[in-house]
Design a protein around this motif. Structure first.
Motif, PDB file in Angstrom:
ATOM      1  N   ALA A  42       0.829  -1.199   0.000  1.00 22.62           N
ATOM      2  CA  ALA A  42       0.000   0.000   0.000  1.00 22.62           C
ATOM      3  C   ALA A  42       0.868   1.255   0.000  1.00 22.62           C
ATOM      4  N   HIS A  43       0.500   2.212  -0.804  1.00 20.39           N
ATOM      5  CA  HIS A  43       1.199   3.491  -0.821  1.00 20.39           C
ATOM      6  C   HIS A  43       0.323   4.500  -1.551  1.00 20.39           C
ATOM      7  N   GLN A  44       0.793   5.727  -1.640  1.00 23.81           N
ATOM      8  CA  GLN A  44       0.053   6.776  -2.329  1.00 23.81           C
ATOM      9  C   GLN A  44       0.682   7.029  -3.689  1.00 23.81           C
ATOM     10  N   LEU A  45      -0.170   7.134  -4.693  1.00 24.61           N
ATOM     11  CA  LEU A  45       0.279   7.380  -6.056  1.00 24.61           C
ATOM     12  C   LEU A  45      -0.322   8.697  -6.529  1.00 24.61           C
ATOM     13  N   THR A  46       0.519   9.573  -7.063  1.00 24.78           N
ATOM     14  CA  THR A  46       0.066  10.886  -7.519  1.00 24.78           C
ATOM     15  C   THR A  46       0.321  11.033  -9.006  1.00 24.78           C
ATOM     16  N   ALA A  47      -0.655  11.620  -9.707  1.00 26.59           N
ATOM     17  CA  ALA A  47      -0.518  11.896 -11.135  1.00 26.59           C
ATOM     18  C   ALA A  47      -0.845  13.360 -11.386  1.00 26.59           C
ATOM     19  N   THR A  48      -0.244  13.948 -12.408  1.00 29.03           N
ATOM     20  CA  THR A  48      -0.592  15.301 -12.833  1.00 29.03           C
ATOM     21  C   THR A  48      -0.978  15.275 -14.302  1.00 29.03           C
ATOM     22  N   VAL A  49      -1.875  16.182 -14.672  1.00 26.59           N
ATOM     23  CA  VAL A  49      -2.357  16.287 -16.049  1.00 26.59           C
ATOM     24  C   VAL A  49      -2.026  17.679 -16.571  1.00 26.59           C
ATOM     25  N   SER A  50      -1.414  17.743 -17.762  1.00 28.43           N
ATOM     26  CA  SER A  50      -1.084  19.024 -18.376  1.00 28.43           C
ATOM     27  C   SER A  50      -1.422  18.985 -19.860  1.00 28.43           C
ATOM     28  N   GLN A  51      -1.481  20.161 -20.457  1.00 29.38           N
ATOM     29  CA  GLN A  51      -1.741  20.283 -21.895  1.00 29.38           C
ATOM     30  C   GLN A  51      -0.891  21.414 -22.435  1.00 29.38           C
ATOM     31  N   ASP A  52      -0.034  21.096 -23.400  1.00 28.55           N
ATOM     32  CA  ASP A  52       0.887  22.083 -23.969  1.00 28.55           C
ATOM     33  C   ASP A  52       1.725  22.755 -22.887  1.00 28.55           C
ATOM     34  N   GLY A  53       2.101  21.961 -21.873  1.00 25.04           N
ATOM     35  CA  GLY A  53       2.949  22.472 -20.811  1.00 25.04           C
ATOM     36  C   GLY A  53       2.227  23.231 -19.718  1.00 25.04           C
ATOM     37  N   ARG A  54       0.902  23.363 -19.827  1.00 26.75           N
ATOM     38  CA  ARG A  54       0.134  24.099 -18.827  1.00 26.75           C
ATOM     39  C   ARG A  54      -0.688  23.135 -17.975  1.00 26.75           C
ATOM     40  N   PRO A  55      -0.786  23.382 -16.674  1.00 29.78           N
ATOM     41  CA  PRO A  55      -1.593  22.512 -15.815  1.00 29.78           C
ATOM     42  C   PRO A  55      -3.060  22.514 -16.249  1.00 29.78           C
ATOM     43  N   VAL A  56      -3.679  21.367 -16.219  1.00 30.72           N
ATOM     44  CA  VAL A  56      -5.092  21.239 -16.560  1.00 30.72           C
ATOM     45  C   VAL A  56      -5.908  21.325 -15.273  1.00 30.72           C
ATOM     46  N   THR A  57      -6.898  22.207 -15.255  1.00 32.82           N
ATOM     47  CA  THR A  57      -7.709  22.410 -14.043  1.00 32.82           C
ATOM     48  C   THR A  57      -9.202  22.322 -14.327  1.00 32.82           C
ATOM     49  N   ASP A  58      -9.569  21.731 -15.466  1.00 32.86           N
ATOM     50  CA  ASP A  58     -10.987  21.638 -15.808  1.00 32.86           C
ATOM     51  C   ASP A  58     -11.439  20.188 -15.986  1.00 32.86           C
ATOM     52  N   LEU A  59     -10.833  19.277 -15.235  1.00 29.66           N
ATOM     53  CA  LEU A  59     -11.294  17.891 -15.291  1.00 29.66           C
ATOM     54  C   LEU A  59     -12.716  17.804 -14.749  1.00 29.66           C
ATOM     55  N   GLN A  60     -13.529  17.000 -15.426  1.00 29.27           N
ATOM     56  CA  GLN A  60     -14.910  16.798 -15.002  1.00 29.27           C
ATOM     57  C   GLN A  60     -15.039  15.503 -14.212  1.00 29.27           C
ATOM     58  N   PRO A  61     -16.027  15.426 -13.327  1.00 32.35           N
ATOM     59  CA  PRO A  61     -16.217  14.177 -12.578  1.00 32.35           C
ATOM     60  C   PRO A  61     -16.506  13.007 -13.527  1.00 32.35           C
ATOM     61  N   TYR A  62     -15.869  11.888 -13.240  1.00 32.88           N
ATOM     62  CA  TYR A  62     -16.104  10.634 -13.959  1.00 32.88           C
ATOM     63  C   TYR A  62     -16.211   9.546 -12.903  1.00 32.88           C
ATOM     64  N   LEU A  63     -17.374   8.905 -12.812  1.00 39.24           N
ATOM     65  CA  LEU A  63     -17.623   7.892 -11.792  1.00 39.24           C
ATOM     66  C   LEU A  63     -17.394   8.463 -10.397  1.00 39.24           C
ATOM     67  N   ASP A  64     -17.887   9.693 -10.194  1.00 40.87           N
ATOM     68  CA  ASP A  64     -17.842  10.370  -8.901  1.00 40.87           C
ATOM     69  C   ASP A  64     -16.416  10.660  -8.438  1.00 40.87           C
ATOM     70  N   ALA A  65     -15.512  10.830  -9.396  1.00 41.04           N
ATOM     71  CA  ALA A  65     -14.118  11.185  -9.093  1.00 41.04           C
ATOM     72  C   ALA A  65     -13.566  11.928 -10.311  1.00 41.04           C
ATOM     73  N   TYR A  66     -12.366  12.500 -10.152  1.00 42.01           N
ATOM     74  CA  TYR A  66     -11.751  13.194 -11.279  1.00 42.01           C
ATOM     75  C   TYR A  66     -10.921  12.276 -12.155  1.00 42.01           C
ATOM     76  N   ALA A  67     -10.734  11.046 -11.722  1.00 42.49           N
ATOM     77  CA  ALA A  67     -10.024  10.076 -12.547  1.00 42.49           C
ATOM     78  C   ALA A  67     -10.283   8.682 -11.991  1.00 42.49           C
ATOM     79  N   HIS A  68     -10.138   7.717 -12.847  1.00 42.26           N
ATOM     80  CA  HIS A  68     -10.304   6.316 -12.468  1.00 42.26           C
ATOM     81  C   HIS A  68      -9.062   5.587 -12.951  1.00 42.26           C
ATOM     82  N   LEU A  69      -8.464   4.784 -12.061  1.00 43.71           N
ATOM     83  CA  LEU A  69      -7.204   4.139 -12.407  1.00 43.71           C
ATOM     84  C   LEU A  69      -7.279   2.639 -12.135  1.00 43.71           C
ATOM     85  N   SER A  70      -6.939   1.853 -13.142  1.00 38.99           N
ATOM     86  CA  SER A  70      -6.863   0.395 -13.029  1.00 38.99           C
ATOM     87  C   SER A  70      -5.480  -0.044 -13.481  1.00 38.99           C
TER      88      SER A  70
END
Length: 255
Positions: A166-194
């Motif tokens: 168990a540990h914490q995993l962090t991801a960042t999302v960017s576009q053309d070098g700029r941070p993305v801050t308009d993620l929409q909820p998907y499955l009651d979260a901002y991302a889903h990871l499998s």
């Protein structure tokens, strides 16, 4: 077919309880994934029908909602290609129908992730079985481990020193070098990871830790990760912007 889970008693053939918990058996805690077929045609969409049978031997029709759905369904080929994440429809008789997109020839593992609606302490279960898609199968080599990938113009970067457990995993999302801050909820979260383990296809479903606040997600996404064993894992991170779902894929090496 020898070695295909899904028949009574095959849970014991999977080995240890750890194997059951990693989604590699068709039966656990009295619940069983049953399907009428172990073969799916190649090259065309298929309605794959299955049931979840409960400890009393009858199809389960009452499921708790988790991450906005009563059941999450995954498909992956043995070389960890062709990922599909679906939300099947449930009929009154307990039959689920998953509308699979066309599958390439080879052996595929299909997973059902659900929580029986039996009370507040009901466990999340992941059951699976394999199907064969006829035809000449051409394996795709697993891409080398990396911490960054690009999909639909978005760059997803993982920030972790992953170890088994168990540990914490962090991801960042960017576009053309700029941070993305308009993620929409998907499955009651901002991302889903499998994540799927190379070799045995063990499934790790990583739960998001971010609080949802409208269409203002990003750029940082945090997950509570439990990757039970070392080796290479193929990671699929799904996120949504402007009503479009994106799936970023990369290989993560766990020590």
């Amino acid at each position: 077919m020898p070695g295909i889970p899904g028949m009574p008693g095959m849970a014991h053939a999977a080995g240890t309880s750890q194997g059951l918990a990693r989604g590699l058996a068709a039966e656990q805690d009295g619940y069983r994934l049953d399907a009428a077929t172990c073969s799916v045609p190649a090259g065309r969409p298929t309605a794959y029908r299955f049931t979840i049978t409960g400890p009393d031997g009858t199809p389960v029709t009452d499921f708790a909602v988790h991450q906005t759905r009563k059941l999450h369904f995954y498909a992956i080929r043995t070389d960890l290609t062709g990922f599909q994440h679906l939300h099947p429809d449930l009929a009154d008789d307990g039959t689920w129908t998953a509308d699979l997109a066309a599958l390439a020839p080879g052996t595929w593992r299909l997973y059902a992730d659900f929580i029986p609606n039996t009370g507040p302490h009901a466990p999340e279960l992941v059951l699976s079985r394999t199907v064969t898609v006829p035809g000449r199968a051409t394996p795709t080599p697993l891409p080398a481990p990396t911490d960054s990938t690009t999909v639909d113009g978005y760059t997803v970067t993982l920030h972790a020193q992953p170890m088994a457990g168990a540990h914490q995993l962090t991801a960042t999302v960017s576009q053309d070098g700029r941070p993305v801050t308009d993620l929409q909820p998907y499955l009651d979260a901002y991302a889903h990871l499998s994540a799927f383990h190379e070799g045995d296809q063990a499934l790790a479903h990583l739960h998001p830790a971010n609080t949802v606040n409208g269409d203002h997600g990003g750029p940082t996404l945090t997950f509570q990760a439990l990757l039970p064993e070392p080796g290479n894992w193929r990671v699929f991170l799904q996120f949504q912007t402007a009503g479009q779902l994106h799936t970023a894929e990369l290989t993560l090496h766990v020590d």
